[in-house]
Design a protein around this motif. Sequence first.
Motif, PDB file in Angstrom:
ATOM      1  N   LEU A 197       0.829  -1.209   0.000  1.00 51.34           N
ATOM      2  CA  LEU A 197       0.000   0.000   0.000  1.00 51.34           C
ATOM      3  C   LEU A 197       0.867   1.263   0.000  1.00 51.34           C
ATOM      4  N   LYS A 198       1.985   1.220   0.717  1.00 54.59           N
ATOM      5  CA  LYS A 198       2.900   2.364   0.765  1.00 54.59           C
ATOM      6  C   LYS A 198       3.508   2.635  -0.611  1.00 54.59           C
ATOM      7  N   SER A 199       3.853   1.571  -1.329  1.00 55.03           N
ATOM      8  CA  SER A 199       4.435   1.749  -2.667  1.00 55.03           C
ATOM      9  C   SER A 199       3.388   2.234  -3.661  1.00 55.03           C
ATOM     10  N   VAL A 200       2.129   1.813  -3.493  1.00 55.72           N
ATOM     11  CA  VAL A 200       1.049   2.288  -4.357  1.00 55.72           C
ATOM     12  C   VAL A 200       0.895   3.805  -4.218  1.00 55.72           C
ATOM     13  N   LYS A 201       0.996   4.307  -2.983  1.00 61.16           N
ATOM     14  CA  LYS A 201       0.883   5.750  -2.747  1.00 61.16           C
ATOM     15  C   LYS A 201       1.938   6.531  -3.512  1.00 61.16           C
ATOM     16  N   LYS A 202       3.118   5.932  -3.692  1.00 59.16           N
ATOM     17  CA  LYS A 202       4.205   6.593  -4.411  1.00 59.16           C
ATOM     18  C   LYS A 202       3.943   6.642  -5.918  1.00 59.16           C
ATOM     19  N   LEU A 203       2.950   5.872  -6.382  1.00 62.66           N
ATOM     20  CA  LEU A 203       2.687   5.779  -7.816  1.00 62.66           C
ATOM     21  C   LEU A 203       1.449   6.555  -8.258  1.00 62.66           C
ATOM     22  N   VAL A 204       0.638   7.008  -7.311  1.00 61.67           N
ATOM     23  CA  VAL A 204      -0.641   7.622  -7.690  1.00 61.67           C
ATOM     24  C   VAL A 204      -0.690   9.128  -7.408  1.00 61.67           C
ATOM     25  N   ASP A 205       0.484   9.774  -7.436  1.00 60.05           N
ATOM     26  CA  ASP A 205       0.570  11.227  -7.300  1.00 60.05           C
ATOM     27  C   ASP A 205      -0.066  11.766  -6.018  1.00 60.05           C
ATOM     28  N   THR A 206       0.208  11.131  -4.889  1.00 55.05           N
ATOM     29  CA  THR A 206      -0.246  11.689  -3.620  1.00 55.05           C
ATOM     30  C   THR A 206       0.617  12.911  -3.293  1.00 55.05           C
ATOM     31  N   SER A 207       0.090  13.786  -2.458  1.00 49.37           N
ATOM     32  CA  SER A 207       0.823  15.008  -2.120  1.00 49.37           C
ATOM     33  C   SER A 207       1.939  14.703  -1.130  1.00 49.37           C
ATOM     34  N   ALA A 208       2.864  15.636  -1.014  1.00 48.20           N
ATOM     35  CA  ALA A 208       3.950  15.499  -0.042  1.00 48.20           C
ATOM     36  C   ALA A 208       3.374  15.635   1.367  1.00 48.20           C
ATOM     37  N   ASP A 209       4.156  15.265   2.371  1.00 52.68           N
ATOM     38  CA  ASP A 209       3.685  15.367   3.756  1.00 52.68           C
ATOM     39  C   ASP A 209       3.552  16.829   4.163  1.00 52.68           C
ATOM     40  N   HIS A 230      -0.956  31.981  -3.927  1.00 52.33           N
ATOM     41  CA  HIS A 230      -2.317  31.820  -4.435  1.00 52.33           C
ATOM     42  C   HIS A 230      -2.723  30.342  -4.462  1.00 52.33           C
ATOM     43  N   ASP A 231      -1.794  29.471  -4.821  1.00 50.16           N
ATOM     44  CA  ASP A 231      -2.099  28.037  -4.887  1.00 50.16           C
ATOM     45  C   ASP A 231      -0.788  27.244  -4.774  1.00 50.16           C
ATOM     46  N   LEU A 232      -0.875  26.055  -4.197  1.00 52.52           N
ATOM     47  CA  LEU A 232       0.296  25.183  -4.065  1.00 52.52           C
ATOM     48  C   LEU A 232      -0.122  23.729  -4.210  1.00 52.52           C
ATOM     49  N   LYS A 233       0.508  23.052  -5.147  1.00 50.57           N
ATOM     50  CA  LYS A 233       0.245  21.623  -5.355  1.00 50.57           C
ATOM     51  C   LYS A 233       1.577  20.873  -5.335  1.00 50.57           C
ATOM     52  N   THR A 234       1.588  19.715  -4.694  1.00 47.27           N
ATOM     53  CA  THR A 234       2.771  18.845  -4.702  1.00 47.27           C
ATOM     54  C   THR A 234       2.324  17.435  -5.085  1.00 47.27           C
ATOM     55  N   ARG A 235       3.256  16.686  -5.675  1.00 49.49           N
ATOM     56  CA  ARG A 235       2.954  15.282  -5.978  1.00 49.49           C
ATOM     57  C   ARG A 235       4.228  14.456  -5.878  1.00 49.49           C
ATOM     58  N   MET A 236       4.060  13.273  -5.304  1.00 44.95           N
ATOM     59  CA  MET A 236       5.192  12.369  -5.161  1.00 44.95           C
ATOM     60  C   MET A 236       5.482  11.697  -6.501  1.00 44.95           C
ATOM     61  N   PHE A 237       6.758  11.585  -6.802  1.00 47.17           N
ATOM     62  CA  PHE A 237       7.197  10.915  -8.027  1.00 47.17           C
ATOM     63  C   PHE A 237       8.304   9.955  -7.597  1.00 47.17           C
ATOM     64  N   GLY A 238       7.896   8.753  -7.177  1.00 47.41           N
ATOM     65  CA  GLY A 238       8.842   7.836  -6.548  1.00 47.41           C
ATOM     66  C   GLY A 238       9.242   8.437  -5.213  1.00 47.41           C
ATOM     67  N   ASN A 239      10.534   8.638  -4.987  1.00 51.99           N
ATOM     68  CA  ASN A 239      11.000   9.263  -3.744  1.00 51.99           C
ATOM     69  C   ASN A 239      11.298  10.752  -3.928  1.00 51.99           C
ATOM     70  N   LYS A 240      10.891  11.300  -5.082  1.00 53.73           N
ATOM     71  CA  LYS A 240      11.085  12.726  -5.374  1.00 53.73           C
ATOM     72  C   LYS A 240       9.745  13.465  -5.350  1.00 53.73           C
ATOM     73  N   ILE A 241       9.817  14.800  -5.344  1.00 51.12           N
ATOM     74  CA  ILE A 241       8.604  15.616  -5.250  1.00 51.12           C
ATOM     75  C   ILE A 241       8.585  16.671  -6.351  1.00 51.12           C
ATOM     76  N   TYR A 242       7.435  16.782  -7.012  1.00 43.01           N
ATOM     77  CA  TYR A 242       7.206  17.865  -7.972  1.00 43.01           C
ATOM     78  C   TYR A 242       6.360  18.928  -7.277  1.00 43.01           C
ATOM     79  N   VAL A 243       6.707  20.202  -7.515  1.00 41.20           N
ATOM     80  CA  VAL A 243       5.993  21.316  -6.889  1.00 41.20           C
ATOM     81  C   VAL A 243       5.451  22.256  -7.961  1.00 41.20           C
TER      82      VAL A 243
END
Length: 289
Positions: A197-209, A230-243
């Motif tokens: 389940l933890k690895s699935v979270k890393k694949l489905v673009d969940t937000s950073a902590d 005005h707005d802030l979005k983050t997404r996990m990409f493996g062990n990296k983060i896109y902002v």
Amino acid sequence: MDIYKEGKKISLITITLNILLCIFKVIAGIVGKSSAMIADGIHTLSDVITTVMVILGLKISNKKEDEAHPYGHEKFEPVFAKIISTLLFLTGIYIAYEGIKVLKSGNYDTPGKIALIAAFVSILSKEFMYRYTINTAKKIGSISMEADAWHHRSDALSSIGTFLGILGARIGFKILDPLTGIVVSFFIIKIAIEFYLKSVKKLVDTSADIETINKIKDETLKIIGVKGIHDLKTRMFGNKIYVDIEICINSNMTVAESHDIATKVHDNIENKIDNIKHCMVHVEPFYNE
């Protein structure tokens, strides 16, 4: 730090230790007539397979961007973590199956002393491998190596159960040998599901902590000229983060001045916060009332 080299070094050490431990445990199980020890030895063999998967995952996930993968290869690592979790789950199922089979047959042998010694050696060895691997996994931020570390820990737990089962069988409670194998298998299955389940979270673009998100906000608002977010979005990409962040800047500023502030925000976020792969900054006009 070269993540692949660091992870590979630890993995090759644990592979060597596991091969030696597997051979010792299986021989001890056969000679000592312990079904629990034989199952424990096979569990150790599965650790060798999963650690090889870790090396492959680290190698692929740390490749540079290419034409087919312009965003990089980081998501391959949680894919390998899912495979490792699945193998761990199947290992738990197998150990439970073998224990149930022995229980149904009613053929309980009294395990030999060598099986008890092998279980004790396994507990110490696998706990060492767990601590050795988990420290490196946290250091390099590898979920597949973390899953592998827990595979070592599950083997240590399995060996504790095996030790108690063999000890109980040797003092007269023969049923404990297969029974403890079944109990331990449920712990192994639980760990496997958690990491899947933890690895699935890393694949489905969940937000950073939330801690990372707050750091991004703090580093953004430190820049002179930023009036707000005005707005802030983050997404996990493996062990990296896109902002992706939208900042408010005084509407009277020139394009060049706005661009300069946006660049400072971009650099501050990528340089001051760990594991940020890329930051996209969008500028919104701030109107003075």
